[in-house]
Structures are given as C-alpha cells and as structure tokens.
Design an enzyme around this catalytic site. Structure first.
Site, PDB file in Angstrom:
ATOM      1  N   ILE A 130    -124.128 -46.420 -68.466  1.00 22.45           N
ATOM      2  CA  ILE A 130    -124.704 -47.401 -69.413  1.00 22.45           C
ATOM      3  C   ILE A 130    -124.648 -48.830 -68.881  1.00 22.45           C
ATOM      4  O   ILE A 130    -125.149 -49.749 -69.526  1.00 22.45           O
ATOM      5  CB  ILE A 130    -124.045 -47.341 -70.825  1.00 22.45           C
ATOM      6  CG1 ILE A 130    -122.537 -47.420 -70.727  1.00 22.45           C
ATOM      7  CG2 ILE A 130    -124.525 -46.105 -71.584  1.00 22.45           C
ATOM      8  CD1 ILE A 130    -121.870 -47.699 -72.074  1.00 22.45           C
ATOM      9  N   HIS A 156    -115.065 -39.227 -61.528  1.00 26.87           N
ATOM     10  CA  HIS A 156    -116.522 -39.241 -61.639  1.00 26.87           C
ATOM     11  C   HIS A 156    -117.119 -39.698 -60.319  1.00 26.87           C
ATOM     12  O   HIS A 156    -116.524 -40.484 -59.583  1.00 26.87           O
ATOM     13  CB  HIS A 156    -116.984 -40.170 -62.769  1.00 26.87           C
ATOM     14  CG  HIS A 156    -116.385 -41.541 -62.708  1.00 26.87           C
ATOM     15  ND1 HIS A 156    -115.116 -41.821 -63.153  1.00 26.87           N
ATOM     16  CD2 HIS A 156    -116.878 -42.720 -62.231  1.00 26.87           C
ATOM     17  CE1 HIS A 156    -114.844 -43.094 -62.947  1.00 26.87           C
ATOM     18  NE2 HIS A 156    -115.901 -43.667 -62.384  1.00 26.87           N
TER      19      HIS A 156
HETATM   20  P1  5GP Z   1    -115.589 -46.777 -62.171  1.00 23.45           P
HETATM   21  O1  5GP Z   1    -115.491 -48.267 -62.255  1.00 23.45           O
HETATM   22  O2  5GP Z   1    -114.379 -46.119 -62.811  1.00 23.45           O
HETATM   23  O3  5GP Z   1    -115.891 -46.244 -60.816  1.00 23.45           O
HETATM   24  O4  5GP Z   1    -116.855 -46.403 -63.028  1.00 23.45           O
HETATM   25  C1  5GP Z   1    -116.844 -46.222 -64.409  1.00 23.45           C
HETATM   26  C2  5GP Z   1    -118.277 -46.268 -64.851  1.00 23.45           C
HETATM   27  O5  5GP Z   1    -118.339 -45.760 -66.174  1.00 23.45           O
HETATM   28  C3  5GP Z   1    -118.862 -47.678 -64.901  1.00 23.45           C
HETATM   29  O6  5GP Z   1    -119.970 -47.754 -64.013  1.00 23.45           O
HETATM   30  C4  5GP Z   1    -119.251 -47.868 -66.344  1.00 23.45           C
HETATM   31  O7  5GP Z   1    -120.478 -48.530 -66.479  1.00 23.45           O
HETATM   32  C5  5GP Z   1    -119.331 -46.456 -66.870  1.00 23.45           C
HETATM   33  N1  5GP Z   1    -119.027 -46.328 -68.281  1.00 23.45           N
HETATM   34  C6  5GP Z   1    -117.959 -46.875 -68.933  1.00 23.45           C
HETATM   35  N2  5GP Z   1    -117.995 -46.516 -70.225  1.00 23.45           N
HETATM   36  C7  5GP Z   1    -119.096 -45.734 -70.377  1.00 23.45           C
HETATM   37  C8  5GP Z   1    -119.656 -45.060 -71.515  1.00 23.45           C
HETATM   38  O8  5GP Z   1    -119.171 -45.112 -72.648  1.00 23.45           O
HETATM   39  N3  5GP Z   1    -120.790 -44.341 -71.291  1.00 23.45           N
HETATM   40  C9  5GP Z   1    -121.361 -44.249 -70.054  1.00 23.45           C
HETATM   41  N4  5GP Z   1    -122.472 -43.513 -69.964  1.00 23.45           N
HETATM   42  N5  5GP Z   1    -120.865 -44.872 -68.980  1.00 23.45           N
HETATM   43  C10 5GP Z   1    -119.738 -45.608 -69.151  1.00 23.45           C
END
Ligand code: 5GP
Ligand code: ZN
Length: 145
Positions: free
Chosen positions: A36, A104
């Site tokens: 998102i 992820h």
């Molecule tokens: P990280 O920073 O852990 O590698 O990535 C986490 C990702 O999760 C971020 O790109 C962020 O935009 C996404 N994200 C966080 N909360 C949500 C959510 O509620 N829904 C979706 N679809 N993505 C999320």
C-alpha cells in the site's frame, strides 16, 4: 492455520482477512498482495501464510514455496507492467530496513531512470580478509546444516 498466526502482526491480520488487501494470488502456503506504499506501480509483497519473522527463522520448505510464488508474481508483473527490470528485495532486522516482522519478499518494478538506487561503490576488497570470512562461513555452514 490460526495457531500459526501471531496476534498483532499486520500481515497475519491480512491472512485472516481482518485487514483488507489487494490480493493478486494465493495458494495453501503463500499469499501475494499489493504494497500500500508502492515504490513503483506494481510493487507487490509475497508472504508465507504462517507467522515467521525473518530468513533466520523461516523453515527451508516455506522459503521454497514463497520463492515459487515470487517467480509467479514477477512474471505477471513483467507481463502486465512491462518494467525495464524487477528487484526482489527482502529485509531481515531493523538494520536492514525491515519494518514488518513477518517475512516478506518485495517484487519491485524498476526503470533505468526511476532514481532509486542501492549504489554502493565497487571498491576491490582485501583478498585475505575475504578469504578469512569465507572460511568462517564455510565452517559455520558445515556445523549447522
Ligand atoms: P519492510 O520495510 O519490512 O521491508 O516492508 C514492509 C512493507 O509493508 C512496506 O513496504 C509497507 O509499505 C508495507 N505495508 C505495511 N503495512 C501494510 C498494510 O497494512 N498493507 C499492505 N498491503 N502493505 C503494508
Ligand atoms: Zn505474522
């Protein structure tokens, strides 16, 4: 399934359907949905359908299942978005930029001139140091695998 999810984890809530998501693919083991906060249009996330924090904890078979879905999603993004390239990105720990602690994989469409970089300079390393680190890693792997 629900006993393998963690209360308060935002991606476990997405798996349970407690938070809506733009899901583009799922099977018994994995789910793929749109980020998102997309870096670029088509930015998608792929997760296992049980809670595991990072690459250190994730069982090998689940990594295989997730990578199969990463491949499927990447091919769809390539066909539909037709970017100039795609990065697969996966962060482990705050120092690596991880902000959601449910493992992820990001599938990120890229363009040559999109301005996003991970541009560390290519400086030749010290071969003795590289060799010593390689030996320590080889020894560790043979002890733990
Ligand atoms: P990280 O920073 O852990 O590698 O990535 C986490 C990702 O999760 C971020 O790109 C962020 O935009 C996404 N994200 C966080 N909360 C949500 C959510 O509620 N829904 C979706 N679809 N993505 C999320
Ligand atoms: Zn979770």
């Amino acid at each position: 399934m629900s006993d393998r999810l963690q209360d308060g984890c935002i991606f476990c809530m997405i798996i349970k359907g407690e938070i809506p998501s733009f899901t583009i693919y799922e099977d018994d083991a994995t789910k793929a949905f749109m980020d998102i906060n997309p870096l670029t249009p088509g930015h998608t996330l792929v997760i296992p359908k049980f809670h595991t924090a990072n690459i250190f904890e994730a069982p090998a078979d689940s990594l295989g299942q997730v990578m199969t879905t990463v491949g499927k999603v990447s091919r769809a993004v390539d066909r539909v978005i037709a970017p100039e390239g795609i990065n697969i990105l996966q962060a482990n720990g705050a120092g690596a930029g991880q902000s959601v602690f449910h493992i992820h994989f990001h599938v990120i469409p890229r363009a040559v001139d999109d301005g996003f970089t991970m541009n560390w300079p290519q400086v030749p390393g010290n071969m003795d140091d590289i060799g010593k680190t390689a030996k320590a890693l080889q020894d560790d792997i043979s002890k733990h695998e």
